[in-house]
Design an enzyme around this catalytic site. Structure first.
Site, PDB file in Angstrom:
ATOM      1  N   GLN A 116      -4.381   1.446  -3.045  1.00  0.00           N
ATOM      2  CA  GLN A 116      -3.947   0.653  -1.903  1.00  0.00           C
ATOM      3  C   GLN A 116      -3.726   1.510  -0.677  1.00  0.00           C
ATOM      4  OE1 GLN A 116       0.741   0.011  -2.538  1.00  0.00           O
ATOM      5  NE2 GLN A 116      -0.452  -0.531  -4.397  1.00  0.00           N
ATOM      6  N   HIS A 142      -1.499   1.111   3.417  1.00  0.00           N
ATOM      7  CA  HIS A 142      -0.557   0.339   4.216  1.00  0.00           C
ATOM      8  C   HIS A 142      -0.921   0.488   5.691  1.00  0.00           C
ATOM      9  CE1 HIS A 142       1.674  -0.040   0.551  1.00  0.00           C
ATOM     10  NE2 HIS A 142       1.877   1.261   0.468  1.00  0.00           N
ATOM     11  N   GLU A 173       5.707   5.431   2.860  1.00  0.00           N
ATOM     12  CA  GLU A 173       6.416   5.617   1.595  1.00  0.00           C
ATOM     13  C   GLU A 173       6.538   7.098   1.272  1.00  0.00           C
ATOM     14  OE1 GLU A 173       4.497   1.693  -0.685  1.00  0.00           O
ATOM     15  OE2 GLU A 173       4.021   3.725  -1.379  1.00  0.00           O
ATOM     16  N   HIS A 231      -3.952   5.447  -1.901  1.00  0.00           N
ATOM     17  CA  HIS A 231      -3.117   6.082  -2.918  1.00  0.00           C
ATOM     18  C   HIS A 231      -2.913   5.135  -4.088  1.00  0.00           C
ATOM     19  CE1 HIS A 231      -0.266   3.809  -0.397  1.00  0.00           C
ATOM     20  NE2 HIS A 231       0.448   3.654  -1.504  1.00  0.00           N
ATOM     21  N   ARG A 285      -4.961  -3.858  -0.787  1.00  0.00           N
ATOM     22  CA  ARG A 285      -5.462  -3.277  -2.033  1.00  0.00           C
ATOM     23  C   ARG A 285      -6.938  -2.970  -1.923  1.00  0.00           C
ATOM     24  NH1 ARG A 285      -1.450  -6.830  -3.064  1.00  0.00           N
ATOM     25  NH2 ARG A 285       0.265  -6.010  -4.345  1.00  0.00           N
TER      26      ARG A 285
END
Length: 412
Positions: free
Chosen positions: A96, A98, A133, A258, A277
């Site tokens: 995925q 972001h 993240e 990642h 995704r």
């Protein structure tokens, strides 16, 4: 200061034993993938206030300035901008990426204008926030993070010994990095079922064949066995395989592909649900939007090491202001350490016993336990164990940046 009562999320990829072992509880046979700590509406932590249990999201909603502080409310609005998790993976998560802040805001408004419900399975943007993240390994941890240098991926494709993949290997060796990665990644996401089956068979053979890449092929063979016929498997060959030792971390900025593969760690992220995704999933994959978000740049060594600051606090550097994660390792004979109360904090114990003392009383945390500290509350930490401290970055750290995670760390 409040002790947090948290929710375990039973995602299928979760370990049935890692979180129970950390917290000293008996496994119940079901996967225990993530323990959430924060005010995310999907599973807000609960606290005892006024003699009754209440959601932390509601507590903050009723008095945002008192709980978060003026500076955090001005910067992020009336919400806790980060979410902390204990993550225990026993099988691969989806590959995925972001979005950055600008793309998240634009995509959210566009899907709203199209009338796509927020809970629709084909919806991509569920809020207007970015979602950087970081994960810190508590055990040996494996993941995929960022594109490999194209020539490395070309070597893996050569090792598959598939005639039809040879042109892609040549492209990765000869073309400039960005167009080469974009073209090959896009092509792999649209391979025919027959060619996807070829990849699965070739990986199984390469994982058994003696040679310097055998262990690397074994990683991708596990992915192919877990997700047969999934286009995320060949796409993952372009993404770097990373092994972390306990205490090492990964930072995952906008557009970086990642996937976590296995291991236990402390994860912190901006409080968002925006995930695009690429594969290794049966959920919605929006390929055109995905290709707008992915950063087609090889990532330097992505491992982050903590930087020791004053009073023994080890800070994991991240180029974002939504969160700041640090670690304190306490010995029984150490003098107590004071954590200033200028910003909201979540403290989570991962080993031993930690004692937190504030103006309103004391909270003792065993491994897996956590506490919420509102802004302006000073806390003293003592005991024998390890505690992770999650808060926001100091005001002004990234004041000039629109999307600071665009500057992916080169931390070594």
């Amino acid at each position: 200061m409040d002790r947090l009562i948290n929710t375990v999320r039973p995602y299928p990829w979760g370990s049935a034993t890692a979180l129970p072992a950390l917290m000293g509880t008996a496994p119940d046979g079901s996967p225990q993938a993530e323990l959430w700590m924060g005010a995310h509406p999907g599973a807000p932590s609960r606290v005892e206030r006024g003699g009754r249990m209440r959601g932390l999201d509601r507590i903050i909603e009723e008095d945002p300035r008192g709980e978060l502080g003026d500076a955090v409310v001005r910067r992020f609005g009336q919400r806790l901008p980060f979410l902390v998790k204990l993550l225990a993976a026993d099988a691969p998560l989806s590959l995925q990426v972001h979005p950055d802040r600008a793309r998240a805001a634009a995509g959210y408004e566009l899907e709203n204008a199209r009338g796509i419900p927020l809970d629709a399975p084909h919806r991509t943007y569920r809020d207007p926030q970015h979602k950087p993240e970081m994960i810190v390994a508590l055990t040996p941890f494996e993941g995929l993070c960022g594109f490999r240098p194209p020539r490395e991926s070309a070597g893996l494709l050569d090792g598959l010994e598939l005639d039809w993949s040879a042109p892609y290997a040549r492209k990765l060796r000869s073309a400039p990095e960005e167009p080469a990665l974009r073209e090959v990644f896009s092509a792999f996401l649209s391979l025919s079922p027959g060619r996807l089956a070829d990849v699965g068979g070739a990986l199984a053979s390469a994982a058994r064949r003696p040679g310097p890449l055998r262990e690397e092929f074994a990683v991708y063979d596990r992915l192919a066995r877990a997700y047969p016929g999934d286009p995320g498997v060949p796409a993952a060959l372009l993404v770097r395989h990373v092994r972390l030792t306990p205490g090492e971390a990964l930072f995952l900025g906008a557009g970086v592909p990642h996937a976590y593969l296995r291991g236990l760690g402390v994860e912190i992220m901006a409080a968002s649900d925006n995930v695009l995704r690429c594969g290794l999933t049966n959920k919605h994959v929006d390929v055109p939007e995905l290709l707008r978000v992915v950063r087609f740049t090889a990532l330097p060594t992505p491992v982050v090491h903590p930087v020791r600051e004053g009073d023994g606090e080890e800070v994991y550097p991240a180029p974002v202001d939504d969160f700041r994660l640090s670690r304190l390792v306490c010995d029984a004979g150490d003098r107590p350490r004071v954590l200033p109360g200028s910003r909201p904090q979540i403290l989570v114990c991962t080993e031993g016993t930690i004692r937190l003392t504030g103006s309103g009383g004391e909270v003792v945390l065993a491994a897996g336990g956590s506490a919420y500290v509102p802004a302006r509350e000073e806390v003293t930490v003592s005991g024998a164990g390890t505690v992770f401290r999650a808060t926001t970055a100091p005001q002004g750290t990234f004041r000039a940046a629109t999307a600071p995670e665009d500057r992916q760390l080169n931390p070594n």
